[in-house]
Write a protein that holds these residues in place. Structure first.
Motif, PDB file in Angstrom:
ATOM      1  N   GLY A  25       0.798  -1.224   0.000  1.00 58.74           N
ATOM      2  CA  GLY A  25       0.000   0.000   0.000  1.00 58.74           C
ATOM      3  C   GLY A  25       0.827   1.268   0.000  1.00 58.74           C
ATOM      4  N   THR A  26       1.992   1.245  -0.634  1.00 62.24           N
ATOM      5  CA  THR A  26       2.801   2.465  -0.669  1.00 62.24           C
ATOM      6  C   THR A  26       2.216   3.441  -1.673  1.00 62.24           C
ATOM      7  OG1 THR A  26       4.250   1.704  -2.424  1.00 62.24           O
ATOM      8  CG2 THR A  26       4.853   1.084  -0.196  1.00 62.24           C
ATOM      9  N   ASP A  27       2.630   4.697  -1.546  1.00 60.53           N
ATOM     10  CA  ASP A  27       2.067   5.729  -2.414  1.00 60.53           C
ATOM     11  C   ASP A  27       2.331   5.429  -3.880  1.00 60.53           C
ATOM     12  OD1 ASP A  27       4.679   6.473  -1.028  1.00 60.53           O
ATOM     13  OD2 ASP A  27       4.791   7.590  -2.896  1.00 60.53           O
ATOM     14  N   ARG A  28       3.533   4.882  -4.175  1.00 60.13           N
ATOM     15  CA  ARG A  28       3.865   4.565  -5.564  1.00 60.13           C
ATOM     16  C   ARG A  28       2.971   3.445  -6.095  1.00 60.13           C
ATOM     17  NH1 ARG A  28       8.428   5.885  -8.441  1.00 60.13           N
ATOM     18  NH2 ARG A  28       9.469   6.713  -6.617  1.00 60.13           N
ATOM     19  N   GLN A  29       2.760   2.453  -5.237  1.00 60.96           N
ATOM     20  CA  GLN A  29       1.887   1.358  -5.650  1.00 60.96           C
ATOM     21  C   GLN A  29       0.468   1.850  -5.922  1.00 60.96           C
ATOM     22  OE1 GLN A  29       2.467  -1.336  -2.410  1.00 60.96           O
ATOM     23  NE2 GLN A  29       4.128  -2.442  -3.419  1.00 60.96           N
TER      24      GLN A  29
ATOM     25  N   THR B  57       0.357   3.860  -9.239  1.00 59.01           N
ATOM     26  CA  THR B  57       0.401   2.938 -10.375  1.00 59.01           C
ATOM     27  C   THR B  57      -0.924   2.205 -10.513  1.00 59.01           C
ATOM     28  OG1 THR B  57       2.699   2.601  -9.797  1.00 59.01           O
ATOM     29  CG2 THR B  57       1.765   1.127 -11.433  1.00 59.01           C
TER      30      THR B  57
ATOM     31  N   VAL C  41      -3.785   4.320 -12.094  1.00 55.59           N
ATOM     32  CA  VAL C  41      -3.674   4.451 -13.549  1.00 55.59           C
ATOM     33  C   VAL C  41      -4.017   3.120 -14.222  1.00 55.59           C
ATOM     34  CG1 VAL C  41      -2.115   4.951 -15.433  1.00 55.59           C
ATOM     35  CG2 VAL C  41      -1.959   6.251 -13.320  1.00 55.59           C
ATOM     36  N   THR C  42      -3.440   2.036 -13.685  1.00 61.57           N
ATOM     37  CA  THR C  42      -3.670   0.722 -14.284  1.00 61.57           C
ATOM     38  C   THR C  42      -5.146   0.369 -14.285  1.00 61.57           C
ATOM     39  OG1 THR C  42      -1.567   0.041 -13.390  1.00 61.57           O
ATOM     40  CG2 THR C  42      -3.003  -1.694 -14.180  1.00 61.57           C
TER      41      THR C  42
ATOM     42  N   VAL D   9      10.860   9.279   1.453  1.00 64.34           N
ATOM     43  CA  VAL D   9       9.655   9.095   2.260  1.00 64.34           C
ATOM     44  C   VAL D   9       8.633   8.278   1.469  1.00 64.34           C
ATOM     45  CG1 VAL D   9       7.781  10.242   3.471  1.00 64.34           C
ATOM     46  CG2 VAL D   9      10.041  11.274   3.412  1.00 64.34           C
ATOM     47  N   VAL D  10       8.095   7.257   2.139  1.00 66.55           N
ATOM     48  CA  VAL D  10       7.068   6.431   1.504  1.00 66.55           C
ATOM     49  C   VAL D  10       5.849   6.402   2.412  1.00 66.55           C
ATOM     50  CG1 VAL D  10       6.461   4.088   0.842  1.00 66.55           C
ATOM     51  CG2 VAL D  10       8.709   4.978   0.266  1.00 66.55           C
ATOM     52  N   ILE D  11       4.674   6.618   1.829  1.00 71.93           N
ATOM     53  CA  ILE D  11       3.450   6.512   2.633  1.00 71.93           C
ATOM     54  C   ILE D  11       2.865   5.125   2.406  1.00 71.93           C
ATOM     55  CG2 ILE D  11       1.219   7.523   3.131  1.00 71.93           C
ATOM     56  CD1 ILE D  11       2.149   9.994   1.647  1.00 71.93           C
TER      57      ILE D  11
ATOM     58  N   SER E 177      -0.169  12.265  -1.213  1.00 71.43           N
ATOM     59  CA  SER E 177       0.888  12.016  -2.200  1.00 71.43           C
ATOM     60  C   SER E 177       1.414  13.310  -2.786  1.00 71.43           C
ATOM     61  CB  SER E 177       0.360  11.138  -3.327  1.00 71.43           C
ATOM     62  OG  SER E 177      -0.191   9.968  -2.799  1.00 71.43           O
TER      63      SER E 177
ATOM     64  N   LEU F 157       4.468  14.711  -1.352  1.00 73.73           N
ATOM     65  CA  LEU F 157       5.728  13.997  -1.571  1.00 73.73           C
ATOM     66  C   LEU F 157       6.447  14.492  -2.811  1.00 73.73           C
ATOM     67  CD1 LEU F 157       4.598  10.359  -0.820  1.00 73.73           C
ATOM     68  CD2 LEU F 157       5.876  11.883   0.651  1.00 73.73           C
TER      69      LEU F 157
ATOM     70  N   ARG G 148       5.785  12.083  -8.431  1.00 70.98           N
ATOM     71  CA  ARG G 148       6.298  10.726  -8.615  1.00 70.98           C
ATOM     72  C   ARG G 148       5.593  10.111  -9.810  1.00 70.98           C
ATOM     73  NH1 ARG G 148       7.133   8.380  -2.489  1.00 70.98           N
ATOM     74  NH2 ARG G 148       8.792   9.839  -1.981  1.00 70.98           N
TER      75      ARG G 148
ATOM     76  N   VAL H 130       4.186   8.020 -13.024  1.00 75.30           N
ATOM     77  CA  VAL H 130       3.801   6.632 -13.259  1.00 75.30           C
ATOM     78  C   VAL H 130       4.017   6.348 -14.745  1.00 75.30           C
ATOM     79  CG1 VAL H 130       1.852   5.042 -13.280  1.00 75.30           C
ATOM     80  CG2 VAL H 130       2.101   6.680 -11.425  1.00 75.30           C
TER      81      VAL H 130
ATOM     82  N   VAL I 205       2.974   3.515 -16.425  1.00 68.50           N
ATOM     83  CA  VAL I 205       2.122   2.458 -16.972  1.00 68.50           C
ATOM     84  C   VAL I 205       1.619   2.812 -18.370  1.00 68.50           C
ATOM     85  CG1 VAL I 205       0.011   1.154 -16.607  1.00 68.50           C
ATOM     86  CG2 VAL I 205       1.427   1.767 -14.687  1.00 68.50           C
TER      87      VAL I 205
ATOM     88  N   GLY J 138       5.752  -1.330 -12.341  1.00 66.69           N
ATOM     89  CA  GLY J 138       5.617  -0.105 -11.550  1.00 66.69           C
ATOM     90  C   GLY J 138       5.538  -0.397 -10.062  1.00 66.69           C
ATOM     91  N   TRP J 139       4.893  -1.489  -9.715  1.00 68.29           N
ATOM     92  CA  TRP J 139       4.777  -1.873  -8.308  1.00 68.29           C
ATOM     93  C   TRP J 139       6.088  -2.441  -7.785  1.00 68.29           C
ATOM     94  CZ3 TRP J 139      -0.390  -5.125  -8.432  1.00 68.29           C
ATOM     95  CH2 TRP J 139      -1.478  -4.245  -8.453  1.00 68.29           C
TER      96      TRP J 139
END
Lengths: 472, 174, 282
Positions: free
Chosen positions: A223-227, A230, A233-234, B35-37, B47, B50, B53, B55, B57, B122-123
């Motif tokens: 559950g990170t912000d990057r995940q 992504t 969008v996906t 930093v990661v939430i 976000s 931060l 960042r 994406v 995809v 991406g994940w």
């Protein structure tokens, strides 16, 4: 999150604001906490009650009977199904269309409503998607079952071989195979991708073998912000792919008929007619399952009556679209110059299959109007019966598309009446329901049927909205 | 030597304040990129704090929707063309309308597959296990994971505590 | 390799058939003419077809279920005559129509077969490859004449009990359950005579080869031959009846009897029927 919306405003003012701005009925209770959502949904994955196994084994028995019928047919040839020369398809293709049609509403509910940000889909789309996947798997069975030489089914697949022999790409059946393959792959990936955050929740709360399964399937989601970014969008991209795909799949199924020359099939409006029929039957199954899951898993807090009401409205609207297209189909044939098609239509309404036709008219044209009655909409047992009747009507619809056309096609010498499927066909159709029930029951006990993270989002968004409007 | 620190918060407001403060604090061996939430739901408003960042995809999707139809049409048309004499139903050997149907399906299939592949990349999944995780993050808590030089860790720890963190993981590691 | 084919022969791949003078330079185009005036409905053709093509006799019970395998069927219609109760037949007015695969130039069955088991051969036959057939029965569903027959059972097990299997034609395969079959214009005879002719360095002469049904017909109602050869009986009859293969609507003189069934569906059949002339006064 309830504390967020408490503010130091006078009471009468708050009441006034609520009257003015707050929607009449919230889709979901705003006071439910996130931890409670996890708890309630995970509870549905607990050790099943004995009744679960009773129903499961009943479904398995039904499925086994279907397997027995299929083996009997495999050994002796399709003659045991009492199919014959003009009546070459019978219940197999009718039920194939039925199942593949059912598989369309899950996508509609999930993808289309996601694209237009209709949040009420959130508590109910997961099981609808699962239903889509399983009904596609069931439909795929019928493609195999109806083949004369099922052991050679892979000839339809375009696989490289040393003889350079390929399938006939002009055939709608090959389009079918491609479209169903695409749809099955895509909807499985859509279901799975949307489920990953929930699988992580399961992983965090499970032990033993289940923990291993969920750990594997959640792919290490944290559950990170990057995940999340992504993921957002996906998921939207997949929804945008899935919606036109679903429309194309049932249009292609309809070309099986529309591309052919037969009276009653060679109709331009067939693709939209099939898509509408698919959504119609699928929506009524979603209502049936809604009521069942709500009752069995005590999901009253999530599968709420306002959501059900919206679902019913959608079903009614689609039913009317389907009725319109049905009417258009018959009236264009009736007023058209094609005498053969007209005769065929008359035969459909008055001949051997008149009970099927008028049964469809009763179940799918008349019955949806009962949804206008408030008692039907709010009394769940009644609603469940109605939704099953609607769906049965859609099964009859598929039969009355296929069977009367064979019985009364262009060539008068082959006109037959009184053809009826044998017990083998009925057995296999019954077995398919057992197969679907088995898969769906297993799914309900292994994977969460409600999207936990999205219900949380829903609660969060609602609180935010109430807060914003309350302050304003 | 860098270490990790994960703090849990009750709600997004508190987490937002922490992020603001981290943003305004200059520490050696620490930047907002580290930093990661971790949260149970999407949090666009957090976000944003931060920084950008991106994406990627969409790029995968683009490759998929270009690759799919071109390859699909080529495969289908050349497979049909390998039967020179097999005229079917009086139709051309390579008929355009049916091939369009198949090309459309290839377009969607390839688009979907590439999107999902892009998503997994991406994940950074499977197997992207960041060192600190608490199962309450998947329930109802917001986690803030920070990677910083050991010397800065105590300062960050103080910031975390100041904003009523429920729990801080990774303290003992320094 | 196939891509090279595609680029090199693009125009020929893109052509629709049939087109004008399509078989002008071809060696063979098999076709048939059936004179309904000569047909007495004796079923000799059907019997000959059963013998020649290893068709199983299915028995009464399966026949009633619609599982008969007659590639060539004699259809009986009642024309103008006195009207009688439903359960009786009139004394006169019966007409017969032998119906078999019409070997359409643009066959509806060919387009829809998912595996390409049925396709068009260079000599204008609508062929059926049993080994390739998966039994989807889509061809039968789309055939307007409904002349395709499906092997609903493993007939080979029961249709020819010992020693009847000795009567099977060795040139024709015995089909298994689950495949579609239909009239082939006795393709085994055609191939044999074409091979002989090729050995001799010539074309098959008119009358050198004929189908089992034409051979068996006592009134010579069926004429079979090579339409690509303008001197053949068949070609002459087609010409006399002013029927052109590539036309879906024949413009011709009024007193001519020739017609093709379901021309309006643009199937371009290879079988011409000569209408029966009835003397209603007699």
């Amino acid at each position: 999150m309830s504390h967020m919306i408490k503010h130091d405003v006078p009471d009468d003012n708050e009441i006034h604001i609520e009257k003015k701005f707050v929607p009449k009925d919230l889709d979901i209770d705003k006071d439910v906490s996130w931890a409670q959502i996890n708890k309630d949904v995970l509870r549905s994955l607990d050790r099943p009650r004995p009744i679960f196994w009773v129903i499961f084994f009943a479904a398995m028995a039904l499925f086994s009977f279907g397997v027995y019928c299929e083996k009997y047919q495999y050994d002796n040839g399709l003659g045991v199904a009492d199919l014959n020369n003009p009546q070459v398809w019978g219940l197999y293709i009718a039920t194939f269309i039925f199942w593949i049609g059912m598989g369309h509403s899950g996508t509609l509910l999930s993808a289309l409503l996601h694209i237009i940000h209709a949040d009420w889909r959130k508590p109910i789309y997961r099981y609808a998607e699962a239903m889509t996947t399983f009904s596609l798997l069931t439909a795929a069975l019928f493609v195999l079952i109806h083949l004369g030489r099922v052991w050679q089914f892979y000839y339809v697949v375009a696989y490289p071989n040393e003889r350079w022999v390929w399938p006939n790409f002009s055939s709608p059946l090959v389009w079918d195979a491609t479209a169903i393959g695409t749809y099955l792959t895509s909807s499985l990936l859509f279901l799975y991708t949307g489920m990953v955050p929930d699988l992580a929740i399961c992983r965090d709360n499970a032990t033993g073998a289940r923990k291993k399964l969920y750990t594997f399937m959640s792919l290490g989601w944290q559950g990170t912000d990057r995940q999340w970014a992504t993921f957002r969008v996906t998921y939207m991209t997949l929804a945008c792919f899935l919606m036109p795909l679903a429309v194309s799949v049932h249009s292609i199924v309809s070309t099986d008929f529309a591309v052919s020359q037969n009276p009653g099939w060679h109709i331009t409006s067939f693709p939209p007619y099939f898509v509408a029929g698919a959504l119609y039957s699928g929506c009524s199954v979603i209502i049936t399952l809604f009521i069942l899951l709500r009752y069995v898993f005590r999901f009253e807090a999530y599968m709420t009556m306002p959501i059900l009401n919206k679902l019913i409205k959608m079903t009614f609207a689609i039913a009317m679209v389907w009725n319109y297209l049905n009417l258009i189909e018959y009236s264009t044939v009736w007023y058209g110059a094609n005498e053969i098609a007209k005769q065929q239509l008359l035969d459909k309404m008055t001949g051997t299959y008149a009970p099927v036709f008028w049964g469809m008219v009763f179940c799918s044209t008349v019955m949806p109007f009962t949804l206008l009655i408030k008692f039907v909409r709010t009394h769940l047992p009644t609603l469940m019966v109605v939704s099953i009747i609607l769906n049965f009507g859609m099964w009859l619809e598929r039969i009355q598309i296929i069977t009367p056309t064979f019985g009364h096609s262009q060539y008068p010498w082959t006109w037959t009446s009184g053809w009826w499927p044998s017990w083998v066909q009925f057995g296999i159709v019954a077995g398919s329901f057992g197969w679907f029930t088995m898969l769906f029951m297993l799914y309900c006990k292994i994977f969460p049927t409600i999207s936990m993270y999205e219900v949380k989002e829903m609660v969060h968004d609602q609180s935010k909205m109430l807060k914003a409007k309350g302050v304003a | 030597m860098k270490s990790y620190l994960l703090a849990l918060y009750n709600n997004m407001e508190e987490a937002g304040l922490v992020l603001d403060e981290l943003n305004n604090t200059k520490l050696p061996g620490f930047s907002m990129k580290d930093v990661v939430i971790k949260s149970p739901i999407e949090h666009p408003e957090l976000s944003e704090k931060l920084g950008k960042r991106p994406v990627y995809v969409q790029l995968f999707t683009l490759v998929g929707v270009l690759f799919g139809p071109i390859t699909g049409l080529t495969l289908v048309a050349s497979a049909q063309a390998s039967f020179i004499y097999q005229i079917r139903g009086g139709r051309p050997v390579v008929p355009i309308p049916p091939d369009m149907v198949l090309t459309y399906e290839f377009f969607i299939l390839s688009g979907v597959l590439m999107t999902v592949i892009g998503c997994f990349i991406g994940w950074k999944l499977p197997g992207n296990r960041s060192p600190l995780y608490n199962t309450r993050v998947s329930e109802d808590k917001i986690g803030i994971l920070v990677k910083a030089e050991d010397t800065s860790i105590p300062v960050i720890n103080e910031i975390f505590k100041k904003h009523h963190s429920l729990e801080i993981l990774g303290e003992e590691k320094k | 390799m196939s891509l090279n084919n595609l680029i090199k022969n693009w125009t020929s791949f893109r052509s629709r058939r049939p087109y004008l003078d399509q078989y002008k330079n071809a060696d063979y185009k098999w076709a048939m003419v059936i004179d309904l005036d000569a047909c007495t409905g004796c079923n000799a053709c059907t019997t000959a077809c059963y013998a020649e093509n290893n068709l199983p006799v299915v028995g009464k019970e399966r026949y009633e279920k619609g599982h008969a395998m007659h590639w060539l069927r004699i259809e009986r219609y009642w024309g103008e005559g006195e009207s009688v109760p439903v359960d009786m037949v009139p004394d006169r007015g019966a007409q017969f129509l032998p119906m078999m695969c019409q070997q359409c130039e643009a066959a509806p069955c060919e387009v829809v077969c998912p595996v390409g088991a049925t396709h068009h051969s260079a000599d204008g036959l609508n062929t059926q490859v049993y080994n390739r057939c998966v039994g989807s029965r889509y061809c039968s569903a789309n055939c307007p004449y409904k002349v395709r027959y499906f092997n609903w059972w493993q007939y080979a097990d029961t249709a020819w009990p010992n020693p009847l299997e000795l009567q099977l034609n060795p040139d024709v395969s015995v089909r298994s359950k689950g495949v579609m079959e239909k009239c082939t214009f006795c393709v085994q005879r055609l191939r044999e005579s074409m091979d002989h002719a090729k050995t001799d360095g010539r074309l098959v002469r008119d009358g050198e080869v004929t189908t089992a049904c034409a051979q068996a017909c006592p009134t010579s109602a069926i004429t079979f031959g090579n339409l690509a050869n303008p001197q053949s009986q068949v070609a002459k009859k087609w010409k006399n009846q002013q029927i052109a293969l590539e036309k879906d609507e024949q413009k011709k003189d009024e007193n001519l009897r020739g017609y093709r069934i379901f021309e309006e569906f643009r199937t371009y059949p290879s079988v011409v029927y000569l209408e029966r002339v009835r003397d209603l006064e007699a």
